[in-house]
Design an enzyme around this catalytic site. Structure first.
Site, PDB file in Angstrom:
ATOM      1  N   LYS A  22       7.276  -6.604   6.001  1.00  0.00           N
ATOM      2  CA  LYS A  22       6.067  -6.690   6.863  1.00  0.00           C
ATOM      3  C   LYS A  22       4.903  -7.055   6.143  1.00  0.00           C
ATOM      4  CE  LYS A  22       3.576  -4.229   9.073  1.00  0.00           C
ATOM      5  NZ  LYS A  22       2.319  -4.325   8.717  1.00  0.00           N
ATOM      6  N   ASN A  23       4.982  -6.718   5.138  1.00  0.00           N
ATOM      7  CA  ASN A  23       3.404  -7.079   3.564  1.00  0.00           C
ATOM      8  C   ASN A  23       3.512  -7.402   3.402  1.00  0.00           C
ATOM      9  OD1 ASN A  23       2.180  -5.003   5.836  1.00  0.00           O
ATOM     10  ND2 ASN A  23       2.793  -3.279   4.073  1.00  0.00           N
ATOM     11  N   CYS A 116      -9.911   0.816  12.005  1.00  0.00           N
ATOM     12  CA  CYS A 116      -8.682   0.530  13.085  1.00  0.00           C
ATOM     13  C   CYS A 116      -8.436   1.955  13.193  1.00  0.00           C
ATOM     14  CB  CYS A 116      -7.435  -0.418  12.295  1.00  0.00           C
ATOM     15  SG  CYS A 116      -7.122   0.605  10.447  1.00  0.00           S
ATOM     16  N   ARG A 121     -11.396   0.589   6.632  1.00  0.00           N
ATOM     17  CA  ARG A 121     -10.666  -0.452   5.529  1.00  0.00           C
ATOM     18  C   ARG A 121     -11.508  -1.435   5.693  1.00  0.00           C
ATOM     19  NH1 ARG A 121      -4.931  -1.503   8.691  1.00  0.00           N
ATOM     20  NH2 ARG A 121      -4.641  -1.933   6.474  1.00  0.00           N
ATOM     21  N   LEU A 125     -13.864  -5.441  -1.702  1.00  0.00           N
ATOM     22  CA  LEU A 125     -13.425  -6.036  -2.864  1.00  0.00           C
ATOM     23  C   LEU A 125     -13.415  -6.978  -3.047  1.00  0.00           C
ATOM     24  CD1 LEU A 125     -11.494  -2.760  -4.116  1.00  0.00           C
ATOM     25  CD2 LEU A 125     -13.887  -3.396  -4.786  1.00  0.00           C
ATOM     26  N   ASP A 305       2.295   4.531   3.607  1.00  0.00           N
ATOM     27  CA  ASP A 305       2.631   3.819   5.201  1.00  0.00           C
ATOM     28  C   ASP A 305       4.442   5.099   5.568  1.00  0.00           C
ATOM     29  OD1 ASP A 305       1.529   0.350   3.865  1.00  0.00           O
ATOM     30  OD2 ASP A 305       0.977   2.082   4.914  1.00  0.00           O
ATOM     31  N   ARG A 397       4.518  -4.099  15.821  1.00  0.00           N
ATOM     32  CA  ARG A 397       4.135  -4.943  14.838  1.00  0.00           C
ATOM     33  C   ARG A 397       4.876  -4.962  13.747  1.00  0.00           C
ATOM     34  NH1 ARG A 397      -1.847  -2.775  14.269  1.00  0.00           N
ATOM     35  NH2 ARG A 397      -1.287  -5.599  12.686  1.00  0.00           N
TER      36      ARG A 397
HETATM   37  C1  EPZ Z   1      -2.116  -2.818   3.059  1.00  0.00           C
HETATM   38  O1  EPZ Z   1      -3.459  -2.917   3.928  1.00  0.00           O
HETATM   39  C2  EPZ Z   1      -1.201  -2.660   3.643  1.00  0.00           C
HETATM   40  N1  EPZ Z   1      -1.204  -3.852   4.593  1.00  0.00           N
HETATM   41  C3  EPZ Z   1      -0.800  -1.124   4.915  1.00  0.00           C
HETATM   42  O2  EPZ Z   1       0.159  -1.344   5.409  1.00  0.00           O
HETATM   43  C4  EPZ Z   1      -1.197  -0.324   3.556  1.00  0.00           C
HETATM   44  O3  EPZ Z   1      -1.685   1.436   3.910  1.00  0.00           O
HETATM   45  C5  EPZ Z   1      -2.562   0.018   2.747  1.00  0.00           C
HETATM   46  O4  EPZ Z   1      -1.771  -1.848   2.113  1.00  0.00           O
HETATM   47  C6  EPZ Z   1      -2.169   0.495   1.112  1.00  0.00           C
HETATM   48  O5  EPZ Z   1      -0.678   0.710   0.696  1.00  0.00           O
HETATM   49  C7  EPZ Z   1      -0.704  -4.697   5.116  1.00  0.00           C
HETATM   50  O6  EPZ Z   1       0.452  -5.022   3.738  1.00  0.00           O
HETATM   51  C8  EPZ Z   1      -0.765  -5.431   5.935  1.00  0.00           C
HETATM   52  P1  EPZ Z   1      -5.734  -1.668   0.483  1.00  0.00           P
HETATM   53  P2  EPZ Z   1      -4.519  -2.994   3.124  1.00  0.00           P
HETATM   54  O7  EPZ Z   1      -6.640  -3.122   0.497  1.00  0.00           O
HETATM   55  O8  EPZ Z   1      -4.731  -4.240   1.603  1.00  0.00           O
HETATM   56  C9  EPZ Z   1      -9.559   0.491   0.020  1.00  0.00           C
HETATM   57  C10 EPZ Z   1       0.868  -0.437   7.107  1.00  0.00           C
HETATM   58  O9  EPZ Z   1       1.911  -0.093   8.186  1.00  0.00           O
HETATM   59  N2  EPZ Z   1     -10.506  -0.215   0.216  1.00  0.00           N
HETATM   60  O10 EPZ Z   1      -4.993  -1.496  -0.386  1.00  0.00           O
HETATM   61  O11 EPZ Z   1      -6.431  -2.955   3.687  1.00  0.00           O
HETATM   62  C11 EPZ Z   1      -9.170   1.080   0.970  1.00  0.00           C
HETATM   63  O12 EPZ Z   1     -10.021   1.448   2.131  1.00  0.00           O
HETATM   64  C12 EPZ Z   1       0.116  -0.916   6.664  1.00  0.00           C
HETATM   65  O13 EPZ Z   1       2.006  -1.635   7.514  1.00  0.00           O
HETATM   66  C13 EPZ Z   1     -11.809  -0.682  -0.304  1.00  0.00           C
HETATM   67  O14 EPZ Z   1     -12.471  -0.023  -0.493  1.00  0.00           O
HETATM   68  O15 EPZ Z   1      -4.932  -1.670   1.980  1.00  0.00           O
HETATM   69  C14 EPZ Z   1      -8.542   2.149   0.925  1.00  0.00           C
HETATM   70  O16 EPZ Z   1      -8.640   3.094   0.598  1.00  0.00           O
HETATM   71  C15 EPZ Z   1      -0.993  -0.059   6.914  1.00  0.00           C
HETATM   72  N3  EPZ Z   1     -12.345  -2.372  -0.565  1.00  0.00           N
HETATM   73  C16 EPZ Z   1      -7.525   1.583  -0.598  1.00  0.00           C
HETATM   74  O17 EPZ Z   1      -8.627   1.046  -0.955  1.00  0.00           O
HETATM   75  C17 EPZ Z   1     -11.432  -3.164   0.070  1.00  0.00           C
HETATM   76  O18 EPZ Z   1     -12.723  -4.070  -0.021  1.00  0.00           O
HETATM   77  C18 EPZ Z   1      -6.542   0.785   0.147  1.00  0.00           C
HETATM   78  O19 EPZ Z   1      -6.502  -0.347   0.218  1.00  0.00           O
HETATM   79  C19 EPZ Z   1     -10.054  -2.888  -0.054  1.00  0.00           C
HETATM   80  C20 EPZ Z   1      -9.650  -2.051   0.390  1.00  0.00           C
END
Ligand code: EPZ
Length: 420
Positions: A22-23, A116, A121, A125, A305, A397
């Site tokens: 999915k991701n 969420c 979230r 960045l 995850d 989902r």
């Molecule tokens: C991706 O979400 C995945 N979703 C998530 O999977 C997964 O848990 C996550 O990466 C971490 O591996 C998809 O790929 C669609 P991040 P994403 O940006 O991109 C902080 C599932 O269950 N952050 O890597 O939203 C954030 O708050 C889903 O399949 C900022 O601070 O995750 C978090 O603490 C849930 N500012 C950390 O980085 C930003 O601009 C990691 O988030 C972006 C992120």
């Protein structure tokens, strides 16, 4: 709303095939906006989030068809560069269209994703990186209004190796004149798959799979065919299903390398794990798993995850364990539901202290997010008696035909239309 009815206690045995990730497929679908033409993307799982992203691409003007796990996407007539709130609020990954729309069309209006169940979230960045590339980014009435007449390559240092920000900025940079460096980039297999897809389209990217990506902007990219990588989180979920039910399950068409961190922890817990070239077999060897602590971290660390699914397993361990999530501090809504099944869990900020119990007892429980749902299904499969998992639209989902796959392994599970 639909619910799952599970009569627990049956050890799972047999073989299931992992679906596409999915991701990986979600950013790759967004990346098709970077070129004009017809794409064929194979091994695409039949998921709600894929349908949502397809709907978003159609709003933008692409033609999207889906049949037998293959997406056909024609991006020849894209002309509306907006991702509306009604859609973005249902799927945070809609933010992935921001980079491609800016890079190809020079403008984008994308609703800010709300929070969420697993926390605020932010997308700071994503926005900081796009601004550094020369985009003009304004937040107005809950929307990101971005425009870019002439972006230019630069060096972007991510504060955290964000999967989403790495993907969005990678997609913005591949059509941006000059050289862009993204340091502290995410290294998840989903990001590697996106980069490989972009390279196949004609992008010039070095350092794929490392924390430093160097991109030389191309004038134009081309529509291509591509195969989606297997879903490591689905594979990991089924590995834990074998362990928690005391059974033996082989997951085929997966990449064992992508779940190394889970394999190590399962072996510590006394589970036999055998790795093939494109398969992995998990066999329970003990009445109860040994207690094993985990702390989630970015790839190749233990994935956030799989945190909830691991907690389900540790609820039945022969001792106490500690589970810390350093990625999403709020990702513990499954804890209250597990307690309804008899689990012993104390929470302190982003750490759960789990006291293993002899058995769990079935009860009605409620899903709050995708991976919490998977955790409750796993707990229900191991619990005595009947467990009803409500609000399983969360589960749909990210897991393709999960009850069919579990039934194939011997689980007593059925979906009931919840009516309302
Ligand atoms: C991706 O979400 C995945 N979703 C998530 O999977 C997964 O848990 C996550 O990466 C971490 O591996 C998809 O790929 C669609 P991040 P994403 O940006 O991109 C902080 C599932 O269950 N952050 O890597 O939203 C954030 O708050 C889903 O399949 C900022 O601070 O995750 C978090 O603490 C849930 N500012 C950390 O980085 C930003 O601009 C990691 O988030 C972006 C992120």
């Amino acid at each position: 709303m639909d619910k799952l009815i599970i009569n627990g206690g049956t050890p799972l045995h047999g073989q299931i095939q992992a679906s596409g990730a999915k991701n990986a497929v979600l950013p790759i679908m967004a990346a098709t906006l970077l070129a004009e033409g017809i794409f064929h993307i194979h091994n695409v799982p039949d998921l709600r989030d894929v349908k949502t992203m397809a709907y978003l691409l159609r709003i933008i003007g692409a033609k999207v068809d889906y049949e037998h796990n293959t997406l056909t996407i024609d991006t020849s007539n894209c002309s509306f560069f907006e991702a509306p709130y009604e859609l973005v609020k249902t799927m945070r990954a809609s933010i992935y269209v921001l980079g491609p729309l800016l890079a190809r069309f020079g403008e984008a209006k994308v609703s800010l994703p709300g929070g969420c169940a697993i926390g605020a979230r932010p997308v700071d960045l994503h926005l900081k990186g796009l601004s550094k590339l020369g985009a003009c980014v304004v937040l107005e009435k809950g929307y990101i209004q971005a425009s870019a007449n002439q972006m230019a390559g630069c060096t972007i240092n991510l504060d955290v190796p964000s999967v989403g920000a790495t993907g969005n900025l990678l997609m913005a940079a591949v059509l941006t004149t000059g050289e862009t460096t993204i340091s502290n980039a995410a290294r998840e297999p989903d990001v590697v798959a996106l980069a490989e897809f972009l390279v196949k389209m004609g992008a010039r990217i070095e350092g794929i799979g490392t924390a430093v990506l160097k991109i030389k902007g191309a004038a134009k990219l081309n529509a291509v065919d591509f195969e989606i990588v297997p879903d490591r989180i689905e594979a990991g979920t089924f590995m834990i299903a074998a362990a928690i039910t005391g059974g033996e399950v082989e997951i085929t068409k997966c990449n064992p390398r992508h779940v190394d961190s889970l394999t190590a922890k399962l072996r510590e817990a006394g589970v036999l794990v055998e790795e093939g070239k494109e398969s992995i077999t998990c066999k329970s060897t003990r009445q109860r798993p040994l207690p094993v602590n985990i702390t989630t971290s970015e790839y190749p660390g233990f994935p956030t995850d799989l945190q909830a699914q691991w907690m389900a397993l540790m609820c039945l361990a022969g001792g106490s364990s500690i589970i810390t999530d350093t990625i999403f501090f709020d990702r513990f809504t499954h804890t209250a539901e597990l307690r309804r099944l008899g689990a012993k869990i104390e929470l302190n900020e982003n750490t759960a202290f789990v006291g293993g119990v002899e058995s769990l007892n079935g009860a009605p429980v409620m899903s709050t997010d995708l991976r919490a749902s998977a955790c409750l299904v796993l707990a229900g499969l191991a619990a005595r008696g009947c467990t009803e998992v409500h609000r399983i639209y969360h589960l749909d989902r990210g897991y393709e035909r999960i009850e069919a796959k579990l039934k194939k392994l011997g689980a007593d599970i059925s979906r009931q239309d919840g009516g309302l």
